[in-house]
Write a protein that holds these residues in place. Structure first.
Motif, short mmCIF file in Angstrom:
data_model
loop_
_atom_site.label_atom_id
_atom_site.label_comp_id
_atom_site.label_asym_id
_atom_site.label_seq_id
_atom_site.Cartn_x
_atom_site.Cartn_y
_atom_site.Cartn_z
N ALA A 162 0.83 -1.20 0.00
CA ALA A 162 0.00 0.00 0.00
C ALA A 162 0.87 1.26 0.00
O ALA A 162 0.59 2.23 -0.72
N ASP A 163 1.93 1.26 0.80
CA ASP A 163 2.84 2.40 0.83
C ASP A 163 3.51 2.60 -0.52
O ASP A 163 3.68 3.73 -1.00
N ALA A 164 3.94 1.50 -1.15
CA ALA A 164 4.61 1.59 -2.44
C ALA A 164 3.68 2.14 -3.51
O ALA A 164 4.08 2.97 -4.35
N MET A 165 2.43 1.71 -3.48
CA MET A 165 1.47 2.22 -4.46
C MET A 165 1.25 3.71 -4.27
O MET A 165 1.16 4.48 -5.24
N GLN A 166 1.18 4.14 -3.02
CA GLN A 166 1.02 5.57 -2.74
C GLN A 166 2.24 6.36 -3.19
O GLN A 166 2.12 7.47 -3.73
N ALA A 167 3.43 5.77 -3.03
CA ALA A 167 4.66 6.48 -3.38
C ALA A 167 4.90 6.56 -4.87
O ALA A 167 5.40 7.57 -5.38
N THR A 168 4.54 5.48 -5.58
CA THR A 168 4.86 5.42 -7.01
C THR A 168 3.66 5.63 -7.91
O THR A 168 3.81 5.84 -9.12
N GLY A 169 2.45 5.55 -7.35
CA GLY A 169 1.25 5.75 -8.14
C GLY A 169 0.78 4.53 -8.88
O GLY A 169 -0.18 4.59 -9.66
N ALA A 170 1.43 3.38 -8.67
CA ALA A 170 1.03 2.15 -9.35
C ALA A 170 1.27 0.96 -8.44
O ALA A 170 2.20 0.97 -7.62
N ALA A 171 0.43 -0.06 -8.59
CA ALA A 171 0.59 -1.28 -7.81
C ALA A 171 1.79 -2.06 -8.35
O ALA A 171 1.85 -2.35 -9.55
N PRO A 172 2.77 -2.40 -7.51
CA PRO A 172 3.95 -3.13 -8.01
C PRO A 172 3.61 -4.56 -8.39
O PRO A 172 2.77 -5.20 -7.75
N GLU A 173 4.24 -5.04 -9.43
CA GLU A 173 4.09 -6.43 -9.84
C GLU A 173 5.19 -7.23 -9.15
O GLU A 173 6.35 -7.24 -9.58
N VAL A 174 4.86 -7.88 -8.05
CA VAL A 174 5.86 -8.52 -7.20
C VAL A 174 6.34 -9.81 -7.82
O VAL A 174 5.55 -10.70 -8.15
N ALA A 175 7.68 -9.93 -7.96
CA ALA A 175 8.26 -11.13 -8.55
C ALA A 175 8.47 -12.24 -7.54
O ALA A 175 8.44 -13.43 -7.90
N ASP A 176 8.71 -11.87 -6.28
CA ASP A 176 9.04 -12.89 -5.28
C ASP A 176 8.90 -12.27 -3.89
O ASP A 176 8.90 -11.05 -3.73
N VAL A 177 8.81 -13.14 -2.90
CA VAL A 177 8.80 -12.74 -1.50
C VAL A 177 9.89 -13.54 -0.80
O VAL A 177 9.83 -14.77 -0.74
N LEU A 178 10.91 -12.84 -0.30
CA LEU A 178 12.03 -13.48 0.38
C LEU A 178 12.05 -13.03 1.84
O LEU A 178 12.17 -11.83 2.11
N LEU A 179 11.93 -13.96 2.77
CA LEU A 179 11.91 -13.62 4.19
C LEU A 179 12.97 -14.41 4.94
O LEU A 179 13.13 -15.61 4.73
N GLY A 180 13.69 -13.72 5.81
CA GLY A 180 14.61 -14.39 6.71
C GLY A 180 13.85 -15.01 7.87
O GLY A 180 12.84 -14.49 8.33
N ASN A 181 14.35 -16.16 8.35
CA ASN A 181 13.73 -16.85 9.47
C ASN A 181 14.74 -17.80 10.07
O ASN A 181 15.52 -18.42 9.35
N CYS A 182 14.76 -17.92 11.40
CA CYS A 182 15.73 -18.79 12.07
C CYS A 182 15.11 -20.05 12.65
O CYS A 182 15.60 -21.14 12.43
N MET A 183 14.04 -19.90 13.42
CA MET A 183 13.55 -21.01 14.23
C MET A 183 12.09 -21.35 13.95
O MET A 183 11.42 -21.96 14.78
N GLY A 184 11.60 -20.97 12.80
CA GLY A 184 10.19 -21.16 12.50
C GLY A 184 9.80 -22.60 12.24
O GLY A 184 10.60 -23.53 12.39
N PRO A 185 8.57 -22.79 11.78
CA PRO A 185 8.02 -24.13 11.65
C PRO A 185 8.41 -24.86 10.39
O PRO A 185 7.93 -25.97 10.14
N GLY A 186 9.28 -24.27 9.53
CA GLY A 186 9.52 -24.88 8.23
C GLY A 186 8.37 -24.56 7.29
O GLY A 186 7.58 -23.65 7.54
#
Length: 374
Positions: free
Chosen positions: A42-66
């Motif tokens: 939502a912030d990115a759309m407000q800043a750039t005026g267009a909805a971004p076409e997201v290629a991927d979601v990369l998240l760091g995690n150490c001890m999660g559930p897999g």
């Protein structure tokens, strides 16, 4: 100063950090990360005026559930089944490493925006076992190498560097005082996505006045519960976009290094030095540092090696992890969100430099030099 190919962080948000077992304890990694991803978009759309076409979601995690928290969060955020997801494990540097991986993919030629960051639910992390015996963590190093618990490693580092308890108490007190001042002034509000009724980081101020009275964690030692960060639950994410997108933080250079696994707390120092060297910059050229404060002794050891005064107001100016809490896999991304608030939301001029960094269990350091673009 910015390279024409430097990817740009154009939006950055995080949850409040909840102490393990408290306000955010019932939320899974997906529950924590999905609202932050939606807020970033939502912030990115407000800043750039267009909805971004997201290629991927990369998240760091150490001890999660897999089960690939990056993909789980992408689906939970409503990005659709066509958006993949990945999970990065560099322990306490995971969230920052995920952002750098996203930037590297864009720099390599796939110029589609990516969501990157980190998430940790220490409260819901599963109990693991070997041969039926539960353990708190997997090894950071193989047999034949030092593999200290991080608290023990911080105590060893304090002894190795001759960092007395008084310096550690003062550093932790300073972190809490700065965080309380930032909270009172409303400086955290623009970056936060409140969850489960938690409006702000719940560890702020918790140990500030008790520090001198807290007992040492080890006989004859110098660390206390007050100079050791609180383990937390939380998430942080940014949108990394192709070069030329503005305003935001351009990812100028990175440093990912190894160090002695017996003293893993120092890793941020050589990582910062490497990133600054690649950027053709020095410590004096940096307007803002966000270095993850896992322990006061560890933070002081890093600053000493970089030649930065312990009370330098460029470093964690609104308090660091000692005051805010430490959601392992998210903390490196929290550092980037904090830089975004301090520099981009704070109105710093184009060309201003910031540094985010973390020391990592097993003997690693991760750092990035970021530059304001307008």
């Amino acid at each position: 100063m910015t390279s024409d190919r430097s990817p740009v962080i154009v939006a950055a948000r995080r949850t409040p950090i909840g102490t393990r077992g408290r306000a955010l304890a019932r939320l899974t990694v997906g529950d924590l990360a999905a609202p932050v991803i939606r807020a970033v978009l939502a912030d990115a759309m407000q800043a750039t005026g267009a909805a971004p076409e997201v290629a991927d979601v990369l998240l760091g995690n150490c001890m999660g559930p897999g089960g690939n928290p990056g993909r789980i969060a992408a689906l939970a955020a409503g990005l659709g089944t066509g958006v993949p997801g990945g999970t990065v494990d560099r322990q306490c540097g995971s969230g920052l490493a995920a952002i750098l991986d996203a930037a590297a993919a864009i720099r390599a030629g796939d110029e589609r925006p990516r969501i990157a960051g980190g998430v940790e639910s220490a409260s819901t992390a599963p109990v693991r076992s070997i041969d039926g015996r539960p353990y708190d963590r997997a090894p950071f190093a193989p047999a034949g190498f030092p593999d200290p618990d991080m608290v023990r490693a911080a105590e060893d580092l304090a002894a190795h560097d001759g960092i007395p308890r008084g310096r550690q108490d003062a550093h932790a007190a300073r972190s809490h005082a700065r965080a309380l001042a930032a909270l009172s002034a409303g400086r955290f509000a623009p970056e936060l996505v409140p969850l489960a009724g938690l409006p702000h980081d719940d560890a702020v101020g918790a140990a500030g006045r008790l520090l001198p009275r807290l007992p040492a964690l080890f006989p004859g030692g110098t660390l206390t519960a007050g100079t050791t960060t609180r383990i937390g639950d939380g998430a942080a994410a940014v949108l990394v976009s192709p070069a030329g997108t503005a305003p935001g933080l351009a990812v100028r250079e990175t440093g990912i290094v190894g160090c002695d696994p017996a003293l893993p707390g120092i890793g941020a120092a050589p990582a910062v030095a490497a990133a600054l060297d690649r950027a053709g910059a020095g410590v004096a050229d940096v307007a803002a540092f966000e270095i993850v404060e896992a322990f006061a002794a560890q933070s002081l050891a890093v600053l000493d090696r970089l030649g930065i005064a312990e009370d330098d107001d460029r470093v964690c100016a609104d308090g660091g992890a000692l005051a805010l809490g430490h959601p392992w896999g998210a903390s490196g991304a929290v550092a980037v969100v904090r830089l975004f608030s301090r520099l981009v939301r704070g109105g710093a001029p184009a060309g201003t430099l910031g540094v985010a960094a973390a020391s990592v269990g097993g003997g690693l350091g991760v750092a990035a030099v970021l530059e304001v673009v307008r």
